[in-house]
Motif scaffolding. Structure first.
Motif, PDB file in Angstrom:
ATOM      1  N   VAL A 109       0.844  -1.208   0.000  1.00  0.00           N
ATOM      2  CA  VAL A 109       0.000   0.000   0.000  1.00  0.00           C
ATOM      3  C   VAL A 109       0.874   1.250   0.000  1.00  0.00           C
ATOM      4  CG1 VAL A 109      -1.694   1.335   1.320  1.00  0.00           C
ATOM      5  CG2 VAL A 109      -1.968  -1.145   1.087  1.00  0.00           C
ATOM      6  N   GLU A 110       1.932   1.252   0.814  1.00  0.00           N
ATOM      7  CA  GLU A 110       2.839   2.405   0.842  1.00  0.00           C
ATOM      8  C   GLU A 110       3.440   2.652  -0.537  1.00  0.00           C
ATOM      9  OE1 GLU A 110       5.734   1.647   3.804  1.00  0.00           O
ATOM     10  OE2 GLU A 110       4.288   1.543   5.454  1.00  0.00           O
ATOM     11  N   ASP A 111       3.922   1.584  -1.171  1.00  0.00           N
ATOM     12  CA  ASP A 111       4.528   1.728  -2.500  1.00  0.00           C
ATOM     13  C   ASP A 111       3.485   2.147  -3.544  1.00  0.00           C
ATOM     14  OD1 ASP A 111       6.928   0.980  -1.405  1.00  0.00           O
ATOM     15  OD2 ASP A 111       6.798  -1.110  -2.046  1.00  0.00           O
ATOM     16  N   TYR A 112       2.269   1.628  -3.407  1.00  0.00           N
ATOM     17  CA  TYR A 112       1.200   1.979  -4.351  1.00  0.00           C
ATOM     18  C   TYR A 112       0.923   3.479  -4.296  1.00  0.00           C
ATOM     19  CZ  TYR A 112      -3.320   1.932  -6.732  1.00  0.00           C
ATOM     20  OH  TYR A 112      -4.357   2.176  -7.609  1.00  0.00           O
ATOM     21  N   VAL A 113       0.797   4.012  -3.073  1.00  0.00           N
ATOM     22  CA  VAL A 113       0.508   5.444  -2.931  1.00  0.00           C
ATOM     23  C   VAL A 113       1.668   6.274  -3.481  1.00  0.00           C
ATOM     24  CG1 VAL A 113       0.020   7.300  -1.296  1.00  0.00           C
ATOM     25  CG2 VAL A 113      -0.990   5.035  -0.940  1.00  0.00           C
ATOM     26  N   SER A 114       2.892   5.874  -3.212  1.00  0.00           N
ATOM     27  CA  SER A 114       4.049   6.604  -3.742  1.00  0.00           C
ATOM     28  C   SER A 114       4.043   6.601  -5.266  1.00  0.00           C
ATOM     29  CB  SER A 114       5.351   5.983  -3.222  1.00  0.00           C
ATOM     30  OG  SER A 114       5.502   6.191  -1.834  1.00  0.00           O
ATOM     31  N   ASN A 115       3.726   5.466  -5.856  1.00  0.00           N
ATOM     32  CA  ASN A 115       3.695   5.386  -7.321  1.00  0.00           C
ATOM     33  C   ASN A 115       2.580   6.241  -7.913  1.00  0.00           C
ATOM     34  OD1 ASN A 115       5.901   3.642  -7.591  1.00  0.00           O
ATOM     35  ND2 ASN A 115       4.635   1.818  -7.285  1.00  0.00           N
ATOM     36  N   VAL A 116       1.443   6.329  -7.208  1.00  0.00           N
ATOM     37  CA  VAL A 116       0.342   7.174  -7.679  1.00  0.00           C
ATOM     38  C   VAL A 116       0.790   8.620  -7.805  1.00  0.00           C
ATOM     39  CG1 VAL A 116      -1.854   8.196  -6.942  1.00  0.00           C
ATOM     40  CG2 VAL A 116      -1.571   5.713  -6.928  1.00  0.00           C
ATOM     41  N   THR A 117       1.624   9.074  -6.879  1.00  0.00           N
ATOM     42  CA  THR A 117       2.035  10.475  -6.867  1.00  0.00           C
ATOM     43  C   THR A 117       3.025  10.827  -7.978  1.00  0.00           C
ATOM     44  OG1 THR A 117       3.877  10.099  -5.326  1.00  0.00           O
ATOM     45  CG2 THR A 117       1.704  10.528  -4.374  1.00  0.00           C
ATOM     46  N   ARG A 118       3.529   9.829  -8.678  1.00  0.00           N
ATOM     47  CA  ARG A 118       4.466  10.106  -9.761  1.00  0.00           C
ATOM     48  C   ARG A 118       3.784  10.778 -10.954  1.00  0.00           C
ATOM     49  NH1 ARG A 118       9.332   7.037  -9.518  1.00  0.00           N
ATOM     50  NH2 ARG A 118       9.392   5.605  -7.731  1.00  0.00           N
ATOM     51  N   THR A 119       2.479  10.608 -11.067  1.00  0.00           N
ATOM     52  CA  THR A 119       1.739  11.130 -12.213  1.00  0.00           C
ATOM     53  C   THR A 119       0.795  12.236 -11.768  1.00  0.00           C
ATOM     54  OG1 THR A 119       1.781   8.921 -13.211  1.00  0.00           O
ATOM     55  CG2 THR A 119       0.236  10.525 -14.143  1.00  0.00           C
ATOM     56  N   PRO A 120       0.830  13.409 -12.388  1.00  0.00           N
ATOM     57  CA  PRO A 120      -0.100  14.486 -12.003  1.00  0.00           C
ATOM     58  C   PRO A 120      -1.520  14.153 -12.433  1.00  0.00           C
ATOM     59  CG  PRO A 120       1.170  15.136 -13.930  1.00  0.00           C
ATOM     60  CD  PRO A 120       1.754  13.836 -13.457  1.00  0.00           C
ATOM     61  N   LEU A 121      -2.480  14.784 -11.789  1.00  0.00           N
ATOM     62  CA  LEU A 121      -3.874  14.610 -12.163  1.00  0.00           C
ATOM     63  C   LEU A 121      -4.148  15.245 -13.524  1.00  0.00           C
ATOM     64  CD1 LEU A 121      -5.633  15.272  -8.747  1.00  0.00           C
ATOM     65  CD2 LEU A 121      -5.586  13.103  -9.984  1.00  0.00           C
ATOM     66  N   ASP A 122      -5.099  14.690 -14.246  1.00  0.00           N
ATOM     67  CA  ASP A 122      -5.469  15.154 -15.578  1.00  0.00           C
ATOM     68  C   ASP A 122      -6.279  16.448 -15.471  1.00  0.00           C
ATOM     69  OD1 ASP A 122      -6.344  15.535 -18.151  1.00  0.00           O
ATOM     70  OD2 ASP A 122      -7.122  13.501 -18.434  1.00  0.00           O
ATOM     71  N   LEU A 123      -5.757  17.538 -16.034  1.00  0.00           N
ATOM     72  CA  LEU A 123      -6.421  18.841 -15.938  1.00  0.00           C
ATOM     73  C   LEU A 123      -7.705  18.925 -16.756  1.00  0.00           C
ATOM     74  CD1 LEU A 123      -3.379  21.300 -16.117  1.00  0.00           C
ATOM     75  CD2 LEU A 123      -4.620  20.518 -14.095  1.00  0.00           C
ATOM     76  N   SER A 124      -7.953  17.935 -17.605  1.00  0.00           N
ATOM     77  CA  SER A 124      -9.184  17.956 -18.395  1.00  0.00           C
ATOM     78  C   SER A 124     -10.378  17.431 -17.591  1.00  0.00           C
ATOM     79  CB  SER A 124      -9.016  17.115 -19.667  1.00  0.00           C
ATOM     80  OG  SER A 124      -8.865  15.743 -19.354  1.00  0.00           O
ATOM     81  N   LYS A 125     -10.133  17.012 -16.332  1.00  0.00           N
ATOM     82  CA  LYS A 125     -11.200  16.497 -15.478  1.00  0.00           C
ATOM     83  C   LYS A 125     -11.089  17.164 -14.106  1.00  0.00           C
ATOM     84  CE  LYS A 125      -9.519  12.409 -16.041  1.00  0.00           C
ATOM     85  NZ  LYS A 125      -9.218  10.949 -16.026  1.00  0.00           N
ATOM     86  N   PRO A 126     -12.155  17.081 -13.277  1.00  0.00           N
ATOM     87  CA  PRO A 126     -12.033  17.559 -11.900  1.00  0.00           C
ATOM     88  C   PRO A 126     -10.832  16.920 -11.210  1.00  0.00           C
ATOM     89  CG  PRO A 126     -14.327  17.133 -12.407  1.00  0.00           C
ATOM     90  CD  PRO A 126     -13.529  16.646 -13.598  1.00  0.00           C
ATOM     91  N   LEU A 127     -10.149  17.705 -10.393  1.00  0.00           N
ATOM     92  CA  LEU A 127      -8.833  17.313  -9.877  1.00  0.00           C
ATOM     93  C   LEU A 127      -8.921  16.467  -8.608  1.00  0.00           C
ATOM     94  CD1 LEU A 127      -6.918  20.655 -10.561  1.00  0.00           C
ATOM     95  CD2 LEU A 127      -7.039  18.590 -11.975  1.00  0.00           C
TER      96      LEU A 127
END
Length: 525
Positions: A109-127
């Motif tokens: 879970v710790e590694d999953y959350v860290s990996n999620v943060t590597r990619t920014p949210l898509d500005l074409s959708k609610p953030l």
């Protein structure tokens, strides 16, 4: 003028577009792209369809969570605004297929959350987005991970909205309740008016003096005043590094026991145990440095006797202070006491205790968004013979900060810089100030009783923040009789964050033990 958003909770067609506030704009500035992570541990496996149905009726009805950011204009003049859009939950709810028998699920879970943060949210959708992980960990049967861009709101706004999506486990129709801050009754006596007058003058003079000193220190910090280099101080560019997110739970009852015994606040105790934990952790890190043959002096400072910590360390933390003055959608921090930033002041107003759809329809005048100021708090890093000295020193520092308008000044300063010089300069000011200190600390108050997230009983809540130029951010989150310590760290600077968690927990135990042994409280089991 304060830098926060002032958004009416309404879905009127007249409010389909709204300019980004100064705070929202600088939270999206280059090298100051700040996000909030909220991990929700559940006591049962998560039913994805139930959660989606619940979000449709609550969170998606909030204007900010159903708006995307649109940029108009050219490269010389860009106009950013929130624009209402249709939300497709499939774009925001991520449910990965996981092996239920995976080895080391907590680490996964710790590694999953860290990996999620590597990619920014898509500005074409609610953030915002929500990851649902049906994997059993040491303290939950399943985990939900919210990721929300800080431009959408501060911790006070977002935690209140999250709690609005929950219900009491004991009463599925009831929203959770939070503590009420008791106001002291007036003891003014007309016969003492003479002394009250001089006391008021003295307090006013202290307020003016403290504010002047804090303003000068803020300006100096922005220009040149840096914290001492320590094993937990990040190097330039630390905001670009992938962070690690860990949490640990301690007893809220132990914190309250110390608070009551020493006539303090939860803020004082939390700050004290953080100072104590950091002192223990840094002492061990300096021992390691000494063993590797490094000099036993640092910046000309000689180590204290019986410890490996250099004497006179300048180590400061920033506290984000909620500047709201009235009850409303916020449930975190202390709106009536800007310097008391780790406690709750109000319960939900009556009109908030209803379904989200009804709340939006009533067009409540709530101060949603980022309505925060910054307060820089010096930490005392040393080994104390008496564990209670850590909380005494914390209380003295916080009491002094309560007689200062520093949070209001920093908010006004950033707003002024935004209006006069633009977003880049405003963001550069706060980024520069944060780069010159060591860490951040924040805390929010959760429900007093057990709650459920769309029918899923909650085991714990753990908030995190990443994106500011700091290698360490400490968040405290209370829930029922527990307090969750959440650490956001740069693993290249703090490779052993669980050791720091353990040091904070051990410091609380030592302080509680000292309170009991000194007879400051009785009838303790």
């Amino acid at each position: 003028m304060m830098t926060g958003d002032h958004v009416k909770a309404s879905r009127s067609s007249h409010h389909d577009e709204e300019p980004l506030s100064p705070a929202a704009r600088f939270f999206q500035a280059p090298r100051f792209n700040v996000y909030i992570i909220a991990i929700v541990g559940c006591k049962t496996r998560i039913n994805t369809d139930v959660v989606k149905a619940g979000l449709e009726q609550t969170l998606v009805k909030h204007p900010r969570f159903s708006s995307k950011m649109v940029v108009d204009g050219n490269k010389y003049c860009k106009n950013k605004k929130w624009t209402q859009t249709k939300v497709n939950l499939e774009d925001h709810i991520i449910v990965p297929e996981l092996d239920p028998n995976i080895d080391f699920p907590d680490r996964f879970v710790e590694d999953y959350v860290s990996n999620v943060t590597r990619t920014p949210l898509d500005l074409s959708k609610p953030l915002w987005e929500l990851h649902l992980l049906n994997i059993k960990t040491s303290d939950a049967e399943a985990v939900g991970v919210f990721r929300i861009h800080h431009s959408m709101g501060d911790g006070a706004s977002l935690i209140s909205l999250l709690l609005a999506c929950t219900r009491k486990t004991s009463d599925p129709e009831a929203l959770p309740s939070v503590p009420v801050k008791k106001r002291a009754g007036s003891t003014f006596n007309s016969r003492d008016g003479f002394w009250w007058f001089f006391l008021a003058i003295w307090m006013l003079l202290r307020l003016i003096w403290n504010t002047m000193v804090d303003v000068l220190l803020f300006v100096a910090t922005t220009l040149f005043l840096k914290d001492m280099k320590t094993p937990i101080k990040g190097a330039p560019g630390v905001e670009l590094n992938v962070k690690k997110f860990v949490h640990q739970t301690v007893s809220l009852e132990d914190i309250k026991l110390v608070k009551n015994a020493m006539n303090m606040t939860v803020n004082d105790v939390v700050t004290g145990i953080t100072q104590a934990g950091l002192s223990r952790y840094l002492n061990r890190r300096y021992i390691h440095s000494s063993c590797t043959g490094e000099e036993k002096k640092l910046d000309g400072r000689v180590k204290q006797s019986n410890s490996n910590i250099p004497k006179g360390i300048r180590l400061r933390t920033v506290i984000l202070v909620n500047l709201r003055k009235s009850a409303g959608i916020q449930v975190a921090h202390a709106p009536n006491d800007p310097s008391s930033s780790l406690s709750v002041a109000e319960t939900y107003p009556p009109e908030f205790k209803q379904d989200m759809a009804d709340m939006m329809a009533k067009r409540l005048k709530t101060r949603w968004g980022n309505l925060i100021g910054y307060m820089f708090l010096p930490f005392t890093i040393s080994l104390q013979d008496d564990p209670l000295d850590y909380v005494r020193k914390a209380k003295a520092t916080i009491d002094r900060k309560k007689l200062s308008l520093e949070p209001i000044f920093t908010s006004m300063c950033i707003g002024f810089a935004f209006r006069i010089f633009g977003n880049k300069v405003a963001a550069a000011i706060i980024r520069r100030a944060l780069s010159n200190i060591t860490m951040a600390i924040s805390g929010v108050v959760g429900a007093q009783e057990e709650i459920s997230f769309y029918g899923h009983p909650i085991a714990y809540l753990a908030p995190f923040v990443y994106g500011p130029p700091l290698s360490l951010v400490v968040n405290y989150q209370s829930y029922v009789n527990k307090m969750t310590i959440s650490l956001t760290v740069d693993p290249s600077v703090i490779p052993d964050p669980y050791e720091l968690c353990n040091d904070i927990e051990e410091s609380l135990k030592l302080i509680r033990h000292a309170v009991v042994n000194k007879g400051l409280i009785k009838d303790v089991v």
